[in-house]
Design an enzyme around this catalytic site. Structure first.
Site, short mmCIF file in Angstrom:
data_model
loop_
_atom_site.label_atom_id
_atom_site.label_comp_id
_atom_site.label_asym_id
_atom_site.label_seq_id
_atom_site.Cartn_x
_atom_site.Cartn_y
_atom_site.Cartn_z
N HIS A 155 -7.22 6.23 3.42
CA HIS A 155 -7.01 6.62 2.12
C HIS A 155 -6.71 5.40 1.18
CE1 HIS A 155 -7.51 10.99 3.45
NE2 HIS A 155 -7.68 9.69 4.23
N ASP A 363 -2.94 1.83 -6.15
CA ASP A 363 -3.73 2.98 -5.74
C ASP A 363 -4.57 3.09 -4.86
OD1 ASP A 363 -2.47 5.94 -4.63
OD2 ASP A 363 -1.79 6.26 -6.70
P1 ADQ Z 1 0.15 9.81 -1.73
O1 ADQ Z 1 0.53 8.14 -2.19
O2 ADQ Z 1 0.76 10.90 -1.05
O3 ADQ Z 1 -1.86 9.61 -0.75
P2 ADQ Z 1 -1.50 10.77 -4.00
O4 ADQ Z 1 -3.12 11.06 -3.95
O5 ADQ Z 1 -1.34 10.28 -5.58
O6 ADQ Z 1 -0.67 10.08 -3.62
O7 ADQ Z 1 -1.00 12.19 -3.91
C1 ADQ Z 1 -1.09 13.55 -3.26
C2 ADQ Z 1 -0.78 14.74 -3.78
O8 ADQ Z 1 0.35 15.00 -3.24
C3 ADQ Z 1 -1.44 15.38 -4.84
O9 ADQ Z 1 -2.46 16.60 -4.58
C4 ADQ Z 1 0.18 15.88 -5.32
O10 ADQ Z 1 -0.12 17.02 -6.32
C5 ADQ Z 1 1.05 15.97 -4.24
N1 ADQ Z 1 2.05 15.57 -5.31
C6 ADQ Z 1 2.59 15.03 -5.54
N2 ADQ Z 1 3.77 14.20 -6.04
C7 ADQ Z 1 4.29 15.47 -5.85
C8 ADQ Z 1 5.28 16.54 -6.34
N3 ADQ Z 1 6.77 16.10 -6.59
N4 ADQ Z 1 5.95 17.93 -5.63
C9 ADQ Z 1 4.58 18.48 -4.79
N5 ADQ Z 1 3.61 17.70 -4.52
C10 ADQ Z 1 3.62 16.55 -5.19
C11 ADQ Z 1 -2.35 8.80 -0.52
C12 ADQ Z 1 -2.90 7.32 -1.08
C13 ADQ Z 1 -3.68 7.71 -2.38
C14 ADQ Z 1 -4.91 8.69 -2.38
C15 ADQ Z 1 -4.30 9.98 -0.88
C16 ADQ Z 1 -5.32 11.15 -1.14
O11 ADQ Z 1 -1.72 6.33 -1.72
O12 ADQ Z 1 -4.16 6.39 -2.78
O13 ADQ Z 1 -5.46 9.05 -3.25
O14 ADQ Z 1 -3.74 9.47 -0.30
O15 ADQ Z 1 -6.48 10.56 0.08
#
Ligand code: ADQ
Length: 461
Positions: A155, A363
């Protein structure tokens, strides 16, 4: 149809609070396959080394949850996964700690979990392992005797080989990764990095179509960009609670334009640079002072690690400084909310924001960028400002693409977003929305599982 067995560090088992994009995606993958088994850490830690799994069923999904001991939590989760692999994969060798003992604990947890999963497998199952916590899980399943197909999805970014090889244990990781049959990455960029690493450091030979011969095995490496469920985000954004929360924010904003950031609090997300860019916008454009508010939502994560504690302090300091420079009786330029919100609320806020700022330093994909696009009102959409280093930039080229290290240019992109004519906003949004809809979450899991099904496979299939 073969039963799907998923392994990821955390699951969406009943009572879990991890309602992020990944958990939703994997639950749908299992439901669509008519159910299956999902293995992961329960989130519980104990003083002693507890063994075994707890089985829970919900709908057609069976969850198998294992606890960690305090020592395992320190070495495997906080240690090797999040103090070595996470920073290296995000090009932050400067923040990485390389500790043999933590690696050995990581390897032991992969071995123990491999044994637990193996005890639950049935002939013909398709095993799909997720993320950097489990680089060695395929190898441990093979050691336990499993000959069926195993897929792996990474991921987060797979860095250039020159960076990955900073990991003193990278040879052991590579040998472990080669026991998967299909390795999925978020982007072409990551797939190229992985392939080049296997060729340059482990003598892999290209066999065509993403297949590689390495360590006496044939593996396949391909890009499967993860997506979201756009219809769900639209439903959230237009739901009563989504609209109510957006209205509450509107009352605070009065008529001011909203610039919004939503991230887990992590040094990879470029939060400091983003706040600096907003400060620079106010420095350069006096006319905007009092007329635009930046809301950054960032719930703390991995608070047991020093780098995360330090980031939080720096964020407080920097946003405090800009606010003290520019705040007025009725206006605070930066509202920084260090907490999570329900998905309906986030979707409502996305729809309200004139500019969505998604500017990570690196990311894997970044689902917030896609959620922001999906939540917009087609008649009056906002503008996405997106880092060129987010995996999402490979598909979302109609966004305003920025280099997150280039503060003045980022400030100008925010300005351009705030002043962009309606027609251009609509045109860009239509193109973005097409990309988000075409590459949705259903396509991601179907493409991956179809490629795993099509893999030549192993003897017991
Ligand atoms: P993350 O680093 O967690 O994921 P991201 O893909 O942007 O990053 O976010 C994941 C989820 O968390 C989103 O659905 C978002 O809505 C939710 N989220 C973020 N901030 C939030 C908040 N303040 N309150 C509630 N919910 C929140 C990792 C990798 C990414 C990759 C994903 C999926 O780092 O690059 O896109 O996995 O593969």
């Amino acid at each position: 149809m073969a039963r799907l067995v998923i392994a990821s560090n955390r699951t969406a088992a009943p009572g879990e609070s991890t309602a992020g994009g990944l958990a939703v995606a994997l639950r749908e993958a299992l439901t669509e396959r008519g159910g299956g088994l999902w293995f992961g850490w329960s989130g519980e830690t104990h003083d002693s080394e507890s063994r075994g799994v707890r089985l829970i069923s919900e709908g057609n999904i069976d969850y198998a949850l294992a606890d960690l001991s305090e020592r395992e939590y320190e070495g495997y989760y906080l240690g090797y996964a999040n103090r070595s692999l996470w920073p290296v994969c995000h090009y932050r060798i400067d923040l990485a700690r390389f500790d043999d003992e933590a690696f050995e604990t990581y390897a032991q947890v992969n071995r123990r979990f491999g044994g637990l999963i193996h005890g639950l497998l049935r002939p013909g199952d398709r095993v799909w392992v997720h993320d950097y916590h489990f680089f060695l899980l395929g190898q441990e399943l093979r050691n336990a005797g499993w000959r069926g197909r195993i897929g792996f999805f990474h991921h987060i970014p797979f860095p250039a080989p020159e960076v990955f090889t900073a990991l003193p244990q990278h040879h052991r990781l590579a040998r472990g990764l080669a026991d998967f049959d299909l390795l999925g990455f978020q982007t072409q960029r990551d797939t190229r990095n992985f392939t080049r690493y296997m060729v340059e450091h482990h003598g892999a030979h290209h066999l065509g179509d993403g297949r590689l011969a390495v360590f006496d095995r044939t593996i396949e490496a391909r890009a499967f960009p993860i997506g979201i469920d756009p219809a769900e985000i639209v439903a959230f954004a237009t739901s009563e609670s989504g609209r109510n929360d957006a209205d509450r924010l509107s009352r605070m904003l009065a008529d001011r334009a909203l610039v919004l950031g939503v991230d887990r609090m992590d040094y990879s997300k470029g939060l400091l640079q983003r706040i600096q860019a907003f400060g620079s916008l106010l420095d350069e454009h006096q006319d905007l002072r009092g007329h635009v508010t930046f809301v950054q939502i960032a719930p703390p994560s991995r608070e047991g690690l020093y780098a995360y504690q330090e980031l939080r302090e720096e964020l407080d300091r920097l946003s405090g400084r800009i606010n003290s420079n520019y705040s007025d009786l009725d206006w605070t330029p930066i509202r920084y909310l260090a907490r999570g919100y329900p998905r309906e609320t986030l979707a409502g806020l996305y729809r309200k924001a004139r500019v969505g700022l998604v500017t990570p330093l690196y990311d894997g994909m970044n689902l917030v960028a896609k959620e922001y696009v999906a939540a917009q009102d087609p008649e009056d959409p906002g503008v996405l400002v997106l880092s060129e280093f987010a995996g999402a930039a490979e598909q979302l080229s109609a966004a305003l693409i920025v280099n997150p290290y280039d503060i003045p240019t980022m400030a100008e992109a925010i300005h351009r977003g705030l002043t962009m004519p309606l027609e251009e906003r609509r045109e860009r949004w239509q193109e973005l929305n097409r990309a988000v809809t075409e590459n949705d979450i259903a396509r991601w899991r179907r493409d991956f599982l179809a490629a795993l099904d099509a893999h030549p496979g192993s003897e017991d299939d």
